[in-house]
Design a protein around this motif. Structure first.
Motif, PDB file in Angstrom:
ATOM      1  N   ILE A   2      41.231  35.902  50.989  1.00 12.25           N
ATOM      2  CA  ILE A   2      42.649  35.550  50.986  1.00 12.25           C
ATOM      3  C   ILE A   2      42.850  34.497  52.076  1.00 12.25           C
ATOM      4  CG2 ILE A   2      45.006  36.294  51.475  1.00 12.25           C
ATOM      5  CD1 ILE A   2      44.373  38.993  50.305  1.00 12.25           C
TER       6      ILE A   2
ATOM      7  N   LYS B  40      37.885  35.750  58.957  1.00 16.28           N
ATOM      8  CA  LYS B  40      39.303  36.067  58.819  1.00 16.28           C
ATOM      9  C   LYS B  40      39.714  36.146  57.352  1.00 16.28           C
ATOM     10  CE  LYS B  40      40.420  33.717  63.173  1.00 16.28           C
ATOM     11  NZ  LYS B  40      41.138  32.565  63.783  1.00 16.28           N
ATOM     12  N   THR B  41      39.220  35.222  56.527  1.00 21.00           N
ATOM     13  CA  THR B  41      39.646  35.192  55.128  1.00 21.00           C
ATOM     14  C   THR B  41      39.070  36.366  54.353  1.00 21.00           C
ATOM     15  OG1 THR B  41      37.812  33.767  54.430  1.00 21.00           O
ATOM     16  CG2 THR B  41      39.818  32.689  55.213  1.00 21.00           C
TER      17      THR B  41
ATOM     18  N   HIS C 150      45.751  26.471  52.776  1.00 19.40           N
ATOM     19  CA  HIS C 150      44.913  26.579  53.969  1.00 19.40           C
ATOM     20  C   HIS C 150      44.552  25.186  54.466  1.00 19.40           C
ATOM     21  CE1 HIS C 150      41.996  25.785  50.806  1.00 19.40           C
ATOM     22  NE2 HIS C 150      41.129  25.432  51.732  1.00 19.40           N
TER      23      HIS C 150
ATOM     24  N   ALA D  44      40.976  39.548  55.435  1.00 19.96           N
ATOM     25  CA  ALA D  44      42.298  39.643  54.817  1.00 19.96           C
ATOM     26  C   ALA D  44      42.200  40.230  53.414  1.00 19.96           C
ATOM     27  CB  ALA D  44      42.951  38.265  54.773  1.00 19.96           C
TER      28      ALA D  44
ATOM     29  N   GLU E 248      45.875  32.652  52.230  1.00 16.14           N
ATOM     30  CA  GLU E 248      47.306  32.473  52.482  1.00 16.14           C
ATOM     31  C   GLU E 248      47.995  33.828  52.591  1.00 16.14           C
ATOM     32  OE1 GLU E 248      51.172  30.359  50.315  1.00 16.14           O
ATOM     33  OE2 GLU E 248      49.147  30.039  49.534  1.00 16.14           O
ATOM     34  N   ASP E 249      48.687  34.057  53.690  1.00 15.02           N
ATOM     35  CA  ASP E 249      49.417  35.310  53.881  1.00 15.02           C
ATOM     36  C   ASP E 249      50.418  35.527  52.744  1.00 15.02           C
ATOM     37  OD1 ASP E 249      48.073  35.712  56.232  1.00 15.02           O
ATOM     38  OD2 ASP E 249      49.705  35.007  57.515  1.00 15.02           O
ATOM     39  N   GLY E 250      50.514  36.785  52.277  1.00 15.57           N
ATOM     40  CA  GLY E 250      51.497  37.134  51.273  1.00 15.57           C
ATOM     41  C   GLY E 250      51.068  36.881  49.845  1.00 15.57           C
ATOM     42  N   THR E 251      49.810  36.475  49.651  1.00 15.29           N
ATOM     43  CA  THR E 251      49.319  36.246  48.297  1.00 15.29           C
ATOM     44  C   THR E 251      48.247  37.275  47.957  1.00 15.29           C
ATOM     45  OG1 THR E 251      47.544  34.727  48.969  1.00 15.29           O
ATOM     46  CG2 THR E 251      49.720  33.772  48.528  1.00 15.29           C
TER      47      THR E 251
ATOM     48  N   LYS F  82      45.160  48.367  51.329  1.00 12.53           N
ATOM     49  CA  LYS F  82      46.591  48.667  51.240  1.00 12.53           C
ATOM     50  C   LYS F  82      47.028  48.999  49.820  1.00 12.53           C
ATOM     51  CE  LYS F  82      48.540  46.201  55.205  1.00 12.53           C
ATOM     52  NZ  LYS F  82      49.454  45.111  55.627  1.00 12.53           N
TER      53      LYS F  82
ATOM     54  N   GLU G 271      41.573  43.989  53.632  1.00  6.71           N
ATOM     55  CA  GLU G 271      42.800  44.703  53.978  1.00  6.71           C
ATOM     56  C   GLU G 271      43.723  44.811  52.763  1.00  6.71           C
ATOM     57  OE1 GLU G 271      45.649  46.691  56.412  1.00  6.71           O
ATOM     58  OE2 GLU G 271      43.464  46.422  56.433  1.00  6.71           O
ATOM     59  N   PHE G 272      43.777  43.780  51.939  1.00  2.47           N
ATOM     60  CA  PHE G 272      44.585  43.813  50.723  1.00  2.47           C
ATOM     61  C   PHE G 272      44.139  44.956  49.810  1.00  2.47           C
ATOM     62  CE2 PHE G 272      45.067  42.846  46.247  1.00  2.47           C
ATOM     63  CZ  PHE G 272      46.382  42.455  46.127  1.00  2.47           C
TER      64      PHE G 272
END
Length: 347
Positions: free
Chosen positions: A90, A318-319, A205, A322, A92-95, A329, A325-326
């Motif tokens: 990921i 980091k990517t 990004h 992310a 981009e945050d929120g995608t 969740k 974590e997606f």
């Protein structure tokens, strides 16, 4: 420069004797670097036959069954070589996780090489898809392409040096024993009614290293952000061209004089999209400090000196973190096969 898609520039004056034409190219590149750090080039020396051969091999690889591709999974090593399935990152945050699958390649460095021993940036042996009918052709074409585009990246940096009033050879030491990555990418088509606020081929990004040279193929989807108009512009594929952009490290190197800009891919073409970016990081031990002519004598540089290894290393983690974590969740199991764009949804 008003908001617009990155221009297509004729790079051939770099190889000729027309000083006026070269000066025009240098000025055009300078304006692009100041505006949004993106431009396309034609008239380079990468043979069209080699470009087509690369795409042929890339398509053969991604046509393999998932089980065959995962025999060379990126997750089996720590130096970012091999295959990754759809939804691994990921940006981009929120995608949702990015709707692409990829294959990392680079210089085929053996395990007794100092770069591997000392864990230098993304350095190690390639993982080759042995299930291909002609894996030796895949190896040969991939490595020929790597070294050819590395030379083009050096040529582009030579022009960029001149845009800053520096000698054309200024970046030679930076590119000596450089680390670079070829990333073969396949974007399955997104449904035409997909929600663009969460669905990305790759999220918005900026790139991590010095410069990127992207071979797009013939299917669109790449978009570049223009901060002057707050718009996203499509970067239409041009046969044989390379999309060139500056990365975060170069922006830092130039004391923010030049721009590392946001870009993304949204593949709503209804077609399979293939692209092959070449990311030049540079010699991992080279020290990045404010370039000449990028600050006033009375001012201190915005950033302290840093090695290429320090500037670029760690960004990839980091990517991938992310994406992990997606899945956590949303109660999804990352290990489950993800082979199409439609299989990733936000719950």
């Amino acid at each position: 420069m008003a908001g617009a898609a990155p221009p297509v520039l004729d790079f051939s004056p770099f190889y000729g004797n027309d000083k006026q034409a070269l000066a025009k190219l240098v000025e055009e590149v300078r304006q692009c670097c100041l505006h949004n750090g993106f431009f396309q080039i034609v008239g380079h020396r990468v043979p069209a036959e080699l470009q087509q051969a690369v795409f042929t091999q890339v398509k053969k690889f991604f046509d393999l069954p998932l089980e065959s591709k995962e025999k060379i999974s990126r997750e089996t090593n720590s130096w970012y070589r091999g295959y990754e399935r759809v939804g691994s990152q990921i940006f981009e945050d929120g995608t949702a996780p990015d709707l692409k699958e990829g294959l990392y390649l680079g210089e085929d460095i053996p395990k007794d090489h100092p770069y591997f021993i000392h864990k230098k940036l993304n350095s190690g042996p390639n993982l080759w898809p042995e299930d291909l009918d002609d894996v030796e052709a895949f190896k040969s074409i991939s490595m020929q392409y790597y070294w050819t585009v590395l030379e083009l990246a050096r040529d582009v940096l030579s022009v960029i040096a001149q845009t800053l009033g520096l000698d054309a050879s200024f970046f030679n030491e930076f590119t000596k024993d450089a680390v670079a990555t070829v990333r073969c990418l396949h974007y399955p088509p997104q449904p035409k009614d997909s929600d663009e606020t969460i669905s990305r081929g790759i999220g918005a990004h900026t790139d991590f290293g010095a410069i990127t040279l992207l071979m797009q193929g013939d299917v669109d989807g790449l978009q570049v952000y223009d901060k002057t108009t707050n718009e996203w512009f499509d970067v239409e594929p041009v046969k044989g061209a390379y999309v060139v952009n500056l990365g975060n490290m170069f922006m830092r190197w130039s004391n923010d004089t030049y721009v590392s800009n946001l870009h993304r891919v949204i593949n709503k073409s209804g077609k399979e999209r293939y692209s092959v970016p070449f990311f030049l990081s540079g010699n991992p031990d080279y020290v990045i400090e404010c370039l000449p002519n990028c600050r006033k004598e009375s001012e201190d540089p915005k950033y302290p000196p840093i090695t290429v290894q320090e500037a670029v290393g760690g960004n990839y983690n980091k990517t991938y973190g992310a994406a992990d974590e997606f899945y956590r969740k949303n109660g999804m199991i990352k290990q489950a096969p993800v082979s199409t764009a439609q299989e990733i949804t936000v719950e």
